[in-house]
Design a protein around this motif. Sequence first.
Motif, PDB file in Angstrom:
ATOM      1  N   TYR A   1     -48.846  36.461 -43.492  1.00  0.00           N
ATOM      2  CA  TYR A   1     -49.634  37.495 -42.833  1.00  0.00           C
ATOM      3  C   TYR A   1     -49.820  37.157 -41.359  1.00  0.00           C
ATOM      4  O   TYR A   1     -50.199  36.032 -41.012  1.00  0.00           O
ATOM      5  CB  TYR A   1     -51.008  37.624 -43.495  1.00  0.00           C
ATOM      6  N   GLY A   2     -49.536  38.140 -40.502  1.00  0.00           N
ATOM      7  CA  GLY A   2     -49.759  37.967 -39.077  1.00  0.00           C
ATOM      8  C   GLY A   2     -51.047  38.658 -38.656  1.00  0.00           C
ATOM      9  O   GLY A   2     -51.349  39.765 -39.128  1.00  0.00           O
ATOM     10  N   PHE A   3     -51.812  38.018 -37.773  1.00  0.00           N
ATOM     11  CA  PHE A   3     -53.085  38.561 -37.296  1.00  0.00           C
ATOM     12  C   PHE A   3     -53.144  38.452 -35.769  1.00  0.00           C
ATOM     13  O   PHE A   3     -52.606  37.519 -35.177  1.00  0.00           O
ATOM     14  CB  PHE A   3     -54.273  37.799 -37.894  1.00  0.00           C
ATOM     15  N   THR A   4     -53.838  39.385 -35.150  1.00  0.00           N
ATOM     16  CA  THR A   4     -54.050  39.346 -33.709  1.00  0.00           C
ATOM     17  C   THR A   4     -55.547  39.445 -33.417  1.00  0.00           C
ATOM     18  O   THR A   4     -56.360  39.651 -34.326  1.00  0.00           O
ATOM     19  CB  THR A   4     -53.348  40.521 -32.998  1.00  0.00           C
ATOM     20  N   ASP A   5     -55.891  39.320 -32.127  1.00  0.00           N
ATOM     21  CA  ASP A   5     -57.267  39.642 -31.739  1.00  0.00           C
ATOM     22  C   ASP A   5     -57.347  41.143 -31.473  1.00  0.00           C
ATOM     23  O   ASP A   5     -56.400  41.884 -31.763  1.00  0.00           O
ATOM     24  CB  ASP A   5     -57.698  38.811 -30.525  1.00  0.00           C
ATOM     25  N   SER A   6     -58.446  41.606 -30.937  1.00  0.00           N
ATOM     26  CA  SER A   6     -58.635  43.048 -30.741  1.00  0.00           C
ATOM     27  C   SER A   6     -58.251  43.520 -29.343  1.00  0.00           C
ATOM     28  O   SER A   6     -58.452  44.692 -29.006  1.00  0.00           O
ATOM     29  CB  SER A   6     -60.099  43.424 -31.022  1.00  0.00           C
TER      30      SER A   6
ATOM     31  N   HIS B   1     -59.369  41.812 -40.307  1.00  0.00           N
ATOM     32  CA  HIS B   1     -59.784  40.547 -40.910  1.00  0.00           C
ATOM     33  C   HIS B   1     -59.934  39.408 -39.898  1.00  0.00           C
ATOM     34  O   HIS B   1     -59.348  38.332 -40.070  1.00  0.00           O
ATOM     35  CB  HIS B   1     -58.796  40.127 -41.998  1.00  0.00           C
ATOM     36  N   PRO B   2     -60.715  39.595 -38.849  1.00  0.00           N
ATOM     37  CA  PRO B   2     -60.954  38.486 -37.910  1.00  0.00           C
ATOM     38  C   PRO B   2     -61.749  37.385 -38.597  1.00  0.00           C
ATOM     39  O   PRO B   2     -62.573  37.646 -39.472  1.00  0.00           O
ATOM     40  CB  PRO B   2     -61.752  39.149 -36.787  1.00  0.00           C
ATOM     41  N   ILE B   3     -61.504  36.152 -38.173  1.00  0.00           N
ATOM     42  CA  ILE B   3     -62.257  35.020 -38.722  1.00  0.00           C
ATOM     43  C   ILE B   3     -63.265  34.499 -37.705  1.00  0.00           C
ATOM     44  O   ILE B   3     -63.994  33.547 -37.986  1.00  0.00           O
ATOM     45  CB  ILE B   3     -61.303  33.885 -39.152  1.00  0.00           C
ATOM     46  N   ALA B   4     -63.292  35.102 -36.532  1.00  0.00           N
ATOM     47  CA  ALA B   4     -64.242  34.733 -35.486  1.00  0.00           C
ATOM     48  C   ALA B   4     -64.519  35.961 -34.634  1.00  0.00           C
ATOM     49  O   ALA B   4     -63.895  37.013 -34.803  1.00  0.00           O
ATOM     50  CB  ALA B   4     -63.689  33.588 -34.627  1.00  0.00           C
ATOM     51  N   SER B   5     -65.464  35.840 -33.708  1.00  0.00           N
ATOM     52  CA  SER B   5     -65.821  36.965 -32.851  1.00  0.00           C
ATOM     53  C   SER B   5     -64.730  37.241 -31.821  1.00  0.00           C
ATOM     54  O   SER B   5     -64.144  36.314 -31.248  1.00  0.00           O
ATOM     55  CB  SER B   5     -67.140  36.666 -32.128  1.00  0.00           C
ATOM     56  N   ASN B   6     -64.464  38.516 -31.594  1.00  0.00           N
ATOM     57  CA  ASN B   6     -63.529  38.907 -30.542  1.00  0.00           C
ATOM     58  C   ASN B   6     -64.225  39.086 -29.188  1.00  0.00           C
ATOM     59  O   ASN B   6     -63.594  39.518 -28.225  1.00  0.00           O
ATOM     60  CB  ASN B   6     -62.813  40.205 -30.926  1.00  0.00           C
ATOM     61  N   ALA B   7     -65.495  38.730 -29.129  1.00  0.00           N
ATOM     62  CA  ALA B   7     -66.271  38.929 -27.897  1.00  0.00           C
ATOM     63  C   ALA B   7     -66.012  37.847 -26.860  1.00  0.00           C
ATOM     64  O   ALA B   7     -66.374  37.999 -25.694  1.00  0.00           O
ATOM     65  CB  ALA B   7     -67.764  38.979 -28.227  1.00  0.00           C
ATOM     66  N   ASN B   8     -65.388  36.743 -27.267  1.00  0.00           N
ATOM     67  CA  ASN B   8     -65.099  35.663 -26.312  1.00  0.00           C
ATOM     68  C   ASN B   8     -63.717  35.085 -26.592  1.00  0.00           C
ATOM     69  O   ASN B   8     -63.142  35.279 -27.680  1.00  0.00           O
ATOM     70  CB  ASN B   8     -66.168  34.569 -26.379  1.00  0.00           C
ATOM     71  N   GLU B   9     -63.183  34.343 -25.630  1.00  0.00           N
ATOM     72  CA  GLU B   9     -61.819  33.829 -25.751  1.00  0.00           C
ATOM     73  C   GLU B   9     -61.670  32.821 -26.886  1.00  0.00           C
ATOM     74  O   GLU B   9     -60.638  32.783 -27.564  1.00  0.00           O
ATOM     75  CB  GLU B   9     -61.381  33.186 -24.438  1.00  0.00           C
ATOM     76  N   GLN B  10     -62.693  32.017 -27.102  1.00  0.00           N
ATOM     77  CA  GLN B  10     -62.619  31.043 -28.181  1.00  0.00           C
ATOM     78  C   GLN B  10     -62.443  31.729 -29.529  1.00  0.00           C
ATOM     79  O   GLN B  10     -61.616  31.310 -30.348  1.00  0.00           O
ATOM     80  CB  GLN B  10     -63.884  30.174 -28.199  1.00  0.00           C
TER      81      GLN B  10
ATOM     82  N   ASN C   1     -58.584  34.190 -33.949  1.00  0.00           N
ATOM     83  CA  ASN C   1     -58.107  35.380 -34.659  1.00  0.00           C
ATOM     84  C   ASN C   1     -56.601  35.571 -34.517  1.00  0.00           C
ATOM     85  O   ASN C   1     -55.970  36.187 -35.377  1.00  0.00           O
ATOM     86  CB  ASN C   1     -58.849  36.623 -34.152  1.00  0.00           C
ATOM     87  N   ARG C   2     -56.020  35.054 -33.447  1.00  0.00           N
ATOM     88  CA  ARG C   2     -54.568  35.126 -33.277  1.00  0.00           C
ATOM     89  C   ARG C   2     -53.932  34.010 -34.112  1.00  0.00           C
ATOM     90  O   ARG C   2     -53.923  32.850 -33.741  1.00  0.00           O
ATOM     91  CB  ARG C   2     -54.196  34.962 -31.793  1.00  0.00           C
ATOM     92  N   ARG C   3     -53.379  34.381 -35.251  1.00  0.00           N
ATOM     93  CA  ARG C   3     -52.900  33.374 -36.192  1.00  0.00           C
ATOM     94  C   ARG C   3     -51.876  33.974 -37.158  1.00  0.00           C
ATOM     95  O   ARG C   3     -51.738  35.199 -37.252  1.00  0.00           O
ATOM     96  CB  ARG C   3     -54.079  32.820 -37.003  1.00  0.00           C
TER      97      ARG C   3
END
Length: 230
Positions: free
Chosen positions: A158-163, A204-213, A218-220
Motif C-alpha cells: 500500500y502506498g500513502f501520501t500526505d495531504s 489513513h494518515p498515521i500522524a498530523s498533516n498540519a506539520n512537516e514532521q 504519512n508519506r510511506r
Amino acid sequence: MQQYTSSNSRKWVRAILLSSITAMVATGCTTVNPYTREDQTAKSTSGALIGAVAGAAIGVASSSKSDRGKGALIGAASGAALGGGIGYYMDVQETKLRQQLESTGISVTRNGDQIVLNMPNAITFGVDQSNLSKQAMDALHNVALVVNEYDKTQLNIYGFTDSTGSESYNLRLSQVRASEVSNYLVRSGVAAKRVLAKGMGEAHPIASNANEQGRSQNRRVEIVLSPTAS
C-alpha cells in the motif's frame, strides 16, 4: 427429549473445552522456537486454542447426534494444528525479517497473523519522486530473500501520501510508488501472483498533516504479509 439434548450438549461443551485445553498444553510444551531460539509459546498457543475452538464447533455442527462429541474432538485437533501452525510459520518469518531489516529504517510490527513492514518515504523515494532509492532497493532485496523462503504468504503493498496537493494527484502518486515496490520484489524473484499493489493516496494518515514532521510520517509504503489458505 429435552433431557437427552441437554445432556448431550454438555458433553459437546466438555469435549470442546477438553480439546482446547489439550491443544494449549501440547503447544505450550514447546517454548523455544528451534529456528530462532526465541520463546514463541504465547503466539502459537493462542493460534492453536482459537483453531481448536473453531474446529470443535465445526465438528459438532457436521456430525450426527450420536457422534457430535467425537466430531468435536476431531475438529478441535485439526483446528489446533492449523491455528498453531500458522502462528508458528509467521513467528519465524517475522523474526527473520527483523534480522534482515535491522538498521534499514523499516519497522516490523505484528498484527495478529499479519506482519507489517513500514517503509518511510525518507528511505524510499525523493520528494515528489517515484524512483526507488538505493537504500530502499537494498532493503527490499532482503525482504525478498525472506519471503521467497516462506512462500505461504501474500504481500499486499500500500502506498500513502500526505495531504499536500490534490487528492487525485496523491492517489496516482501513491499507486505508482506501491507499484514500484511491487515490481522490484517481483524482479527479485517473488512470484507475481503473491503481490498486490494499491495506492491509498492521502487516506489513513498515521500522524498530523498540519506539520512537516507528521507529513513525513504519512508519506510511506506499507507491505502487509498475510498467511495464505494453502
